[in-house]
Design a protein around this motif. Structure first.
Motif, PDB file in Angstrom:
ATOM      1  N   LYS A 192       0.887  -1.127  -0.092  1.00 35.72           N
ATOM      2  CA  LYS A 192      -0.057   0.145   0.000  1.00 35.72           C
ATOM      3  C   LYS A 192       0.774   1.211   0.215  1.00 35.72           C
ATOM      4  O   LYS A 192       1.776   1.249   0.808  1.00 35.72           O
ATOM      5  N   TYR A 230       0.805   5.392  -0.353  1.00 41.87           N
ATOM      6  CA  TYR A 230       0.029   6.588  -0.157  1.00 41.87           C
ATOM      7  C   TYR A 230       0.765   7.823  -0.910  1.00 41.87           C
ATOM      8  O   TYR A 230       2.082   7.753  -0.851  1.00 41.87           O
ATOM      9  N   LYS A 280       6.021   9.345  -1.665  1.00 40.42           N
ATOM     10  CA  LYS A 280       5.253   8.315  -1.722  1.00 40.42           C
ATOM     11  C   LYS A 280       5.629   7.632  -0.252  1.00 40.42           C
ATOM     12  O   LYS A 280       6.678   7.671   0.085  1.00 40.42           O
ATOM     13  N   THR A 340      -2.396  -1.319  -3.012  1.00 40.11           N
ATOM     14  CA  THR A 340      -2.068  -0.740  -4.374  1.00 40.11           C
ATOM     15  C   THR A 340      -1.349  -1.963  -5.205  1.00 40.11           C
ATOM     16  O   THR A 340      -1.498  -2.175  -6.464  1.00 40.11           O
ATOM     17  N   GLU A 341      -0.779  -2.939  -4.546  1.00 43.32           N
ATOM     18  CA  GLU A 341      -0.446  -4.121  -5.263  1.00 43.32           C
ATOM     19  C   GLU A 341      -0.680  -5.248  -4.432  1.00 43.32           C
ATOM     20  O   GLU A 341      -1.112  -5.408  -3.255  1.00 43.32           O
TER      21      GLU A 341
END
Lengths: 246, 381
Positions: free
Chosen positions: A18, A20, A25, A66-67
């Motif tokens: 994850k 942000y 980042k 996120t992945e």
């Protein structure tokens, strides 16, 4: 109440990350692999900012990774639409938050029934399931009181009752006793344990308090967005505090 | 209907706020209903006073001093037309009345009493005597009667334009609503006038008509012009263009008042609902965490707005009708006033507007609600 039977993975997470922010980042999770079997009673521990709450939010379908892949009860939940995720959350996941988050406009019974109403199931006045839960948690006497008329400990018990209303396979608790004193904390854990024994629900409890984590059967430690340790805790049941009626 | 149930609970738990917004909508709709009805009724009254007792569409001769050919079958055709309510073929003639050495001019309108009554409402306007035109009866205006000391039953000798004389007897005195008409217009039987004019049957000085919708007079006139090429067809709107401009300006200002009242009400509802949405951010976040979809949580505010709209509009229409009744009670007794009536269609329009703007005002909270992230809510106590 019949115990659900059968074993199998309820949570299968692979390489969850994850991130942000766009320009700057922040990596909250850096590739978490995490499996939970049916009817486990485990805790996720870690310092503030370790990524444990992010992990819980993703497991609870309140956030998207996120992945990585995430299967809950065999369903690939990453590809679900927002509305499908809401429906899945309602049907299969019960939440207990640090703050009770009851709806002050509704009575105790109505708060309890809310997940069933959202699912389009329960009648306006309740059903046997809600009555059973109220009885189990000793909340019958306050069932028709407003949610704001209760003590802190009572409110958190109503929140737990609400989490159980739709007979979820998974209960996710995020610092559920973070706002309670030691007596109420002990009572809440005792209650979790009894509910787990009684209904075989999978409990995943996020906490930063190691003494609480030590009362669970498995302790997963998250640090800097990675699983640092994942150990089975065979002493937990023997060490369960006596804790009277909640 | 969980969204509706939640909406109701939110409204009931914030009673003060709900009552304020209801009163806001109510006052706005009440003003709209009252102002709208007031202007509509005022205009109806003005139009009625202006053309209620006169011809709406008139068939006139093509040339000055000519006649309009008008047969019994023409008359039947016009009477069968649903748009036309009254038909009065007339012989008009200028006359002089010599009283005490002075000559007073009169315009005689000769026609069947029933026909003339249809246009001029003579029975309603009778002040003295009887409203009838048989034999040598004549109906004169109040001013003429007073100025010349003429009473009911007296004989009146008229000198017609051609020099012939006509002996009449005053049957009644009527108040035609204007000093000019009261001093100069008189009514006699059509046969009497025709004989005096020595005119063949089927020819008239003019044919006056009244129609149901006075504002349709231009269209009706165009239709009649094709049916009667032997006549020049005129309508009241051409002759009263100044009045029409005034009515139109009045309508425009009334629409503007109503528009701005509605805008003010809408801003009021929108801001209150937006505040309510902010206040309920936590609850919406919790409901979403429990599995309520974005669309369904948004609907909570639509139902709130809809409920406030329906109740507020009902309240507004009630207050509006109350104001109209009050106006009737206080101002209605004076002779210069006019009756205000609320048209059912206008009330329906007001209701639709009231509920519509309430729902429109819910767009902001609806959109805001769909953006609420449950994570942000549940991480903050």
């Amino acid at each position: 109440m019949a115990k659900p039977t059968g074993q199998g993975a309820v949570i299968e997470a692979e390489g969850l990350t994850k991130v942000y922010g766009e320009s700057i980042k922040t990596h909250a999770l850096r590739g978490v692999d995490f499996h939970v079997e049916r009817a486990e009673f485990l805790s996720i521990i870690g310092q503030s900012g370790s990524g444990k709450s992010t992990l819980l939010n993703i497991l609870g379908l309140l956030d998207r990774p996120t992945e990585g892949t995430l299967r809950l009860l065999g369903t690939d939940v990453v590809s679900l639409s927002t509305a499908e995720r809401a429906a899945f959350r309602n049907e299969h996941i019960g939440f207990v938050f640090q703050f009770h988050h009851l709806l002050p406009e509704f009575s105790v019974r109505e708060n309890l029934l809310m997940p069933a109403w959202i699912a389009g199931r329960a009648h306006k006045g309740g059903d046997s399931r809600s009555d059973d839960i109220l009885a189990f948690l000793g909340l019958e006497a306050v069932a028709d009181k407003g949610a704001n008329e209760l003590s802190g400990g009572q409110k958190q018990r109503v929140a737990i009752a609400r989490a159980l209303m739709n007979s979820p396979e998974i209960v996710l608790a995020d610092e559920p006793t973070g706002n309670l004193d030691t007596v109420n904390t002990a009572q809440v854990y005792d209650l979790f344990r009894r509910l787990h024994e009684e209904w075989d629900t999978t409990f995943v409890i996020v906490t930063h308090d190691r003494s609480i984590a030590q009362q669970t059967d498995r302790i997963v430690e998250v640090r800097d967005g990675l699983v640092e340790q994942d150990v089975s805790n065979t002493y937990a049941r023997a060490g369960t505090p006596a804790g009277g009626m909640v | 209907m969980l969204a509706l149930r939640i909406a109701m609970r939110f409204l009931l738990k914030s009673k003060g706020q709900s009552v304020l917004i209801l009163v806001g909508i109510g006052v706005g709709i009440a003003v709209q209903v009252f102002v709208g009805s007031l202007i509509t009724s005022l205009q109806a009254s003005l139009v009625d006073r202006t053309v209620g007792s006169s011809s709406h569409v008139t068939l006139e001769p093509l040339e000055v001093g000519g006649t309009v050919p008008f047969t019994e079958s023409d008359r039947k055709n016009l009477e069968d037309d649903p748009a036309i309510t009254a038909v009065a073929p007339q012989h008009t003639v200028s006359a002089l009345v010599t009283e005490g050495g002075a000559s007073v001019p009169l315009v005689l309108k000769g026609g069947a009493f029933a026909d003339l009554n249809g246009i001029y409402k003579l029975s309603d306007k009778l002040v003295e005597g009887s409203a009838a035109l048989t034999g040598d009866d004549i109906l004169v205006g109040t001013t003429f009667a007073t100025d010349n000391g003429v009473g009911v039953g007296e004989n009146l000798t008229l000198t017609l334009a051609g020099g012939a004389t006509l002996d009449t007897r005053v049957a009644g005195i009527v108040d035609l609503g204007s000093a000019a008409a009261n001093s100069q217009v008189a009514f006699v039987d059509g046969g009497l006038a025709r004989t005096a004019l020595d005119r063949p049957e089927g020819e008239y000085s003019l044919v006056e008509t009244q129609i149901i919708d006075v504002f349709a007079s231009t269209t009706v006139a165009q239709t009649l012009q094709t049916e009667f090429p032997q006549a020049k067809v005129t309508d009241w709107q051409v002759e009263n263009s100044e009045l029409l401009t005034a009515l139109q300006s009045q309508s425009t200002s009334s629409y503007m008042i109503q528009f701005f009242v509605i805008v003010a009400v809408m801003l009021g509802i929108a801001s209150t609902l937006a505040i309510s949405a902010v206040q309920k951010t936590r609850q919406i976040g919790i409901l979403k965490a429990l599995g309520m979809t974005d669309r369904r949580t948004g609907r909570v505010f639509l139902f709130q707005a809809g409920t406030l709209g329906v109740l507020g509009t009902a309240l507004g229409i009630g207050i509006g009708l109350g104001l109209i009744a009050l106006f009737g009670a206080f101002a209605g007794s004076s002779s210069s006033s006019f009756p205000i009536t609320a048209q059912p269609a206008f009330l329906v329009l007001s209701a639709v507007i009231g509920i519509g703007i309430a729902l429109l005002s819910a767009i902001i909270p609806y959109r805001r609600t769909s953006r609420i992230d449950p994570i942000e809510v549940i991480q903050n106590g």
